[in-house]
Design a protein around this motif. Structure first.
Motif, mmCIF file in Angstrom:
data_model
loop_
_atom_site.group_PDB
_atom_site.id
_atom_site.type_symbol
_atom_site.label_atom_id
_atom_site.label_comp_id
_atom_site.label_asym_id
_atom_site.label_seq_id
_atom_site.Cartn_x
_atom_site.Cartn_y
_atom_site.Cartn_z
ATOM 1 N N GLN A 42 0.824 -1.215 0.000
ATOM 2 C CA GLN A 42 0.000 0.000 0.000
ATOM 3 C C GLN A 42 0.857 1.265 0.000
ATOM 4 O O GLN A 42 1.956 1.297 0.566
ATOM 5 N N THR A 43 0.316 2.307 -0.581
ATOM 6 C CA THR A 43 0.921 3.638 -0.499
ATOM 7 C C THR A 43 0.576 4.236 0.866
ATOM 8 O O THR A 43 -0.259 3.696 1.609
ATOM 9 N N VAL A 44 1.195 5.368 1.176
ATOM 10 C CA VAL A 44 0.902 6.039 2.447
ATOM 11 C C VAL A 44 -0.591 6.376 2.522
ATOM 12 O O VAL A 44 -1.265 6.092 3.526
ATOM 13 N N ALA A 45 -1.105 6.959 1.460
ATOM 14 C CA ALA A 45 -2.519 7.382 1.475
ATOM 15 C C ALA A 45 -3.436 6.168 1.630
ATOM 16 O O ALA A 45 -4.433 6.229 2.362
ATOM 17 N N GLU A 46 -3.106 5.067 0.965
ATOM 18 C CA GLU A 46 -3.958 3.873 1.084
ATOM 19 C C GLU A 46 -3.980 3.351 2.519
ATOM 20 O O GLU A 46 -5.027 2.940 3.025
ATOM 21 N N LYS A 47 -2.829 3.400 3.182
ATOM 22 C CA LYS A 47 -2.791 2.945 4.590
ATOM 23 C C LYS A 47 -3.656 3.843 5.477
ATOM 24 O O LYS A 47 -4.382 3.362 6.341
ATOM 25 N N ILE A 48 -3.534 5.147 5.252
ATOM 26 C CA ILE A 48 -4.306 6.084 6.083
ATOM 27 C C ILE A 48 -5.802 5.930 5.793
ATOM 28 O O ILE A 48 -6.628 5.936 6.718
ATOM 29 N N PHE A 49 -6.151 5.753 4.536
ATOM 30 C CA PHE A 49 -7.563 5.546 4.178
ATOM 31 C C PHE A 49 -8.104 4.291 4.863
ATOM 32 O O PHE A 49 -9.191 4.309 5.443
ATOM 33 N N ALA A 50 -7.336 3.202 4.801
ATOM 34 C CA ALA A 50 -7.804 1.931 5.387
ATOM 35 C C ALA A 50 -8.028 2.074 6.893
ATOM 36 O O ALA A 50 -8.995 1.548 7.453
ATOM 37 N N ALA A 51 -7.138 2.828 7.544
ATOM 38 C CA ALA A 51 -7.215 2.950 9.005
ATOM 39 C C ALA A 51 -8.317 3.909 9.455
ATOM 40 O O ALA A 51 -8.705 3.900 10.628
ATOM 41 N N HIS A 52 -8.807 4.746 8.557
ATOM 42 C CA HIS A 52 -9.803 5.763 8.942
ATOM 43 C C HIS A 52 -11.165 5.557 8.287
ATOM 44 O O HIS A 52 -12.038 6.415 8.395
ATOM 45 N N LEU A 53 -11.329 4.425 7.609
ATOM 46 C CA LEU A 53 -12.556 4.247 6.822
ATOM 47 C C LEU A 53 -13.781 4.100 7.730
ATOM 48 O O LEU A 53 -13.872 3.186 8.532
ATOM 49 N N ARG A 54 -14.722 5.022 7.603
ATOM 50 C CA ARG A 54 -15.961 4.961 8.377
ATOM 51 C C ARG A 54 -17.046 4.272 7.561
ATOM 52 O O ARG A 54 -17.862 3.518 8.110
ATOM 53 N N ASP A 55 -17.057 4.543 6.267
ATOM 54 C CA ASP A 55 -18.193 4.114 5.462
ATOM 55 C C ASP A 55 -17.795 4.160 3.990
ATOM 56 O O ASP A 55 -16.944 4.960 3.600
ATOM 57 N N GLU A 56 -18.409 3.307 3.213
ATOM 58 C CA GLU A 56 -18.242 3.376 1.758
ATOM 59 C C GLU A 56 -19.657 3.359 1.181
ATOM 60 O O GLU A 56 -20.166 2.313 0.792
ATOM 61 N N PRO A 57 -20.310 4.543 1.161
ATOM 62 C CA PRO A 57 -21.731 4.582 0.805
ATOM 63 C C PRO A 57 -21.997 4.105 -0.620
ATOM 64 O O PRO A 57 -23.069 3.578 -0.899
ATOM 65 N N PHE A 58 -21.011 4.305 -1.480
ATOM 66 C CA PHE A 58 -21.097 3.837 -2.870
ATOM 67 C C PHE A 58 -19.706 3.358 -3.258
ATOM 68 O O PHE A 58 -18.718 3.842 -2.702
ATOM 69 N N PRO A 59 -19.621 2.448 -4.203
ATOM 70 C CA PRO A 59 -18.296 2.011 -4.639
ATOM 71 C C PRO A 59 -17.463 3.214 -5.074
ATOM 72 O O PRO A 59 -17.946 4.070 -5.806
ATOM 73 N N GLY A 60 -16.242 3.273 -4.581
ATOM 74 C CA GLY A 60 -15.344 4.359 -4.985
ATOM 75 C C GLY A 60 -15.418 5.593 -4.103
ATOM 76 O O GLY A 60 -14.605 6.495 -4.240
ATOM 77 N N THR A 61 -16.378 5.662 -3.207
ATOM 78 C CA THR A 61 -16.483 6.804 -2.295
ATOM 79 C C THR A 61 -16.149 6.350 -0.881
ATOM 80 O O THR A 61 -16.802 5.457 -0.346
#
Lengths: 177, 432
Positions: free
Chosen positions: B3-22
Motif C-alpha cells: 500500500q501507499t501512504v494514502a492507502e494505509k491512512i484511508f484503510a485505518a480511517h474508513l468509516r463508510d463506503e456509501p457507494f463504490p469508490g467513495t
C-alpha cells in the motif's frame, strides 16, 4: 432541500485552467452571505472579448469550458457565485478536485464531457445562442442552437448523483452519520 | 500488493463506503480560518445544528486578514471567535497569537503521521509533510467535518516522485517544487496524491518538506506526502515525548505510515536535482516555470517574503543572509511577513528582523495578507511582485498585477537589484 433546476442559456468560455480567483476574486471573500457575491461572477476572467457585465453573462444558467475548470483555491465562494446567479450546471472537459466536489456538495452539477463533445457544443454557437437542457436521471445533456440539436451522455458517480438528488452533502451526511 | 501512504491512512480511517469508490473517513483534525468557516457556522446555526463533533480535534485561527481591516473582516473574525468560545475550542489563535494556518498548526504539534486532516483552504496539502493525509476542502465539507467528524473522498491514486542527487548551493525546496509543477502541469496530479521520496527529501528539514508539499495543489494534487522519519520525530519531539520512551520508539511507531516496498503507484517519476537552477514563474499559471537565468533583468516593483509556502524561519534566514549589508533598490518596496509569532520572535532573537529593516523592508505581523491580495501589500494595476508565495494567477495579488513565484533567496536578490536576479553570486559573496 430538493434537487435544483439544471439547464438554460449557456455561456461558452473557450479556455482551460479557469481558476477560482478569476471566478470570484479574493477581495470579495470578506462577505459572509452567498447573496452578497452576486455582482462579481467571473469578474477577473482573462479571456479576449469577455465582459462580466454583458447580458449573456447575466442570462447564463449553464457554463461550458475546457480543462481543469475551477483550479486554485478551495473557496466554495466559486460555486456559490454561480449558484446565486442561477448557474447550477458547469460542463467542462475536466475539473480541479475541490471545485468539482464543492459543486456536488452544493447539489449542483459539474458535468464532464470528452473534448469532441465540448468541441461540438462550441461549434453549435456558430448557429446562435446555445441552450442546454440536462436530464440527471438519464445522464444526458442536450445542447440546441438555431435549428441544430446534439445530445451527449455523461458519467456521474453514484455518490455525486446522490448528493445532487439529496440537495447536497450536509443533507446526505446528516441523514447518515 | 503493498500500500501507499494514502492507502494505509484511508484503510485505518474508513468509516463508510456509501457507494463504490467513495470513502468516508474519520477525521483527526478539522482546521478552520476566518474566511471559509463563518459561512459554515452560519449554515449550522440556520439548520439548528450549531454543534461540533469534538472541540479537541478542531483548531482555529484568524490569519487571512488580521488584525481586521474593515467592518466585514471584523465580522468574520468575530463569528469565528464567538464560535470557538461557545464550543470550547481551546486551540484558537486570535490577534497577537495568530499566524498563517499552515505554519502555526504544525508548529504547535497538531499534525502527526497517519492523521487525516481537512481545512477549508487549498494549501492544506502542506501537512502531508508529516506523513499525514491532508486535503483542502470547501465550506460544505468543512461544515460536515465540524458537525460529524467525517469527510468523503474518492480514494486517490498516488504518483511517486523520487528526488535524487544533491541540491546545489542556492537551490531550495521551492525551486524543486516549481520545477516539478512545471513538469507535471497544473492538472498533472488532479485527484492524485504525490508521494515524495529520495535522498533529497531525507536531507530536507520539516520546513522544506512543508514548502514542497504546500504546492502539490498547484499541480492539482490532493495532498503531497513525505514519509515520517527521524527528522519528523525530532520536529515533533517536544509534543510527543510523553507518548514514547524514546525517539527511536516514536519512529518505530510512525513507520507504520510509510509506504510498502511493493506499493502500487500509478506513476513513478524520478528527478535528479544535481543540476537544477533556481526557478521562477512567468505568466499566470504556476506551471509556467523557467530557470532564473532566463528571466533575469525583468522589472520588479515589490518583493514579498512570507506565506504558508515560504514564511518560516529558514526562509527568513536565507533571505537575511543575502540582505545583510545590502539595501533594497530605490525602485522596489519590500515586505516580509514572518508566518507565525514564534517565527517572528526567533527572527528577532537571531537579528534577522534587524537585517530586513536595515535593508529597507517593511516587517508586518504574521498574516496571509498580500499572497491573495486581501491586505498588507496589494498590487496596483501593471505592477510586478517577486513573491515567495504559491500562486501567480491573474489578479491574485491585486487586479492587473503580476506575480513571479520564486524562493526566498531569489526574492531577496530581486529586492537588492530591482529586477529578477539570480541570487547565487550574492550568496557566494556573503558566504566568503
Amino acid at each position: 432541500m430538493t434537487q435544483k433546476v439544471f439547464g438554460g442559456p449557456a455561456l461558452l468560455l473557450d479556455r482551460s485552467d479557469i481558476n477560482t480567483d478569476e471566478i470570484i476574486p479574493a477581495k470579495y471573500l470578506t462577505e459572509v452571505t452567498k447573496e452578497a457575491l452576486k455582482p462579481y461572477m467571473l469578474e477577473d476572467l482573462k479571456l479576449d472579448g469577455f465582459d462580466p457585465a454583458s447580458v449573456s453573462v447575466k442570462q447564463a444558467r449553464v457554463v461550458v469550458a475546457r480543462e481543469n475548470f475551477g483550479c486554485g483555491s478551495s473557496r466554495e465562494h466559486a460555486p456559490w457565485v454561480f449558484e446565486v446567479n442561477g448557474v447550477h450546471t458547469i460542463i467542462a472537459e475536466s475539473y480541479a478536485r475541490i471545485f468539482r466536489q464543492n459543486m456536488f456538495n452544493c447539489g449542483m452539477l459539474a458535468i464532464e464531457l470528452p473534448r469532441p463533445d465540448i468541441d461540438a457544443i462550441f461549434a453549435l454557437a456558430d448557429e446562435g445562442e446555445v441552450e442546454v437542457s440536462v436530464d440527471v436521471d438519464a445522464q444526458t445533456v442536450t445542447a440546441k442552437a438555431g435549428g441544430s440539436e446534439r445530445t451527449f451522455s455523461f458519467e456521474i458517480s453514484p455518490f455525486d448523483k446522490a448528493l445532487v438528488q439529496a440537495g447536497g452533502w450536509v443533507e446526505f451526511a446528516d441523514a447518515r452519520y | 500488493m503493498g500500500q501507499t501512504v494514502a492507502e494505509k491512512i484511508f484503510a485505518a480511517h474508513l468509516r463508510d463506503e456509501p457507494f463504490p469508490g467513495t470513502k468516508v473517513l474519520d477525521l483527526d483534525r478539522v482546521l478552520c480560518h476566518e474566511i471559509t468557516t463563518p459561512v459554515a457556522i452560519a449554515d449550522l446555526e440556520w439548520r439548528g445544528k450549531d454543534r461540533v463533533f469534538d472541540p479537541g480535534k478542531i483548531k482555529a485561527v484568524i490569519d487571512h486578514v488580521t488584525p481586521s481591516k474593515d467592518s466585514k473582516t471584523a465580522l468574520q473574525a468575530k463569528i469565528l471567535r464567538d464560535w470557538a468560545r461557545r464550543h470550547d475550542i481551546r486551540d484558537f489563535f486570535d490577534v497577537g497569537r495568530n499566524g498563517v494556518c499552515h505554519a502555526i498548526f504544525p508548529e504547535k504539534g497538531y499534525i502527526r503521521p497517519g492523521f487525516t486532516v481537512i481545512m477549508g483552504d487549498s494549501h492544506t496539502c502542506t501537512h502531508g509533510a508529516f506523513g499525514a493525509f491532508a486535503a483542502g476542502v470547501g465550506t460544505t465539507d468543512l461544515e460536515v467535518g465540524i458537525l460529524k467528524g467525517v469527510c468523503a473522498f474518492r480514494e486517490p491514486k498516488t504518483i511517486r516522485i523520487d528526488l535524487v542527487g544533491n541540491l546545489p548551493d542556492g537551490v531550495y525546496a521551492k525551486d524543486v517544487i516549481l520545477y516539478v509543477i512545471g513538469q507535471l502541469g497544473v492538472n498533472g496530479a488532479t485527484d492524485r496524491v504525490i508521494e515524495f521520496h529520495g535522498e533529497v527529501i531525507e536531507e530536507m528539514s520539516m520546513e522544506s518538506r512543508m514548502t514542497l508539499c504546500n504546492m502539490a495543489i498547484e499541480a492539482g494534487g490532493t495532498c503531497g506526502i513525505c514519509e515520517p522519519d527521524m527528522v519528523t520525530v525530532d520536529y515533533l519531539w517536544p509534543f510527543i515525548q510523553d507518548e514514547f520512551d524514546s525517539r527511536e520508539a516514536a519512529l518505530a511507531h510512525y513507520r507504520q505510515w510509510c509506504a510498502d516496498e511493493d506499493a502500487d503507484y500509478e506513476q513513478v517519476l524520478r528527478f535528479d536535482v544535481s543540476n537544477l537552477e533556481p526557478q521562477v514563474t512567468y505568466g499566470y499559471k504556476p506551471d509556467c516555470v523557467k530557470p532564473v537565468t532566463e528571466m533575469a533583468g525583468q522589472r520588479v516593483d515589490q518583493v514579498y517574503i512570507g506565506s504558508c509556502t515560504n514564511g518560516r524561519i529558514e526562509d527568513l534566514r536565507v533571505a537575511a543572509s543575502i540582505l545583510k549589508g545590502r539595501r533594497l533598490a530605490d525602485s522596489v518596496r519590500g515586505i516580509v511577513s514572518p508566518a507565525t509569532p514564534q517565527i517572528f520572535q526567533q527572527a528577532l532573537a537571531e537579528g534577522i528582523i534587524d537585517v530586513f529593516m536595515a535593508a529597507g523592508f517593511c516587517v508586518t505581523n504574521p498574516t496571509c495578507g498580500a499572497c491573495l491580495g486581501m491586505s498588507n501589500g496589494v498590487l496596483a494595476e501593471g505592477e510586478v511582485c517577486a513573491a515567495t508565495t504559491n500562486r501567480n494567477f491573474n489578479g491574485r495579488m491585486g487586479k492587473g498585477g503580476m506575480v513571479h513565484l520564486m524562493s526566498p533567496a531569489t526574492a531577496a536578490a530581486c529586492a537588492v537589484t530591482g529586477v529578477i536576479t539570480d541570487a547565487r553570486p550574492m550568496l557566494a559573496e556573503s558566504a566568503a
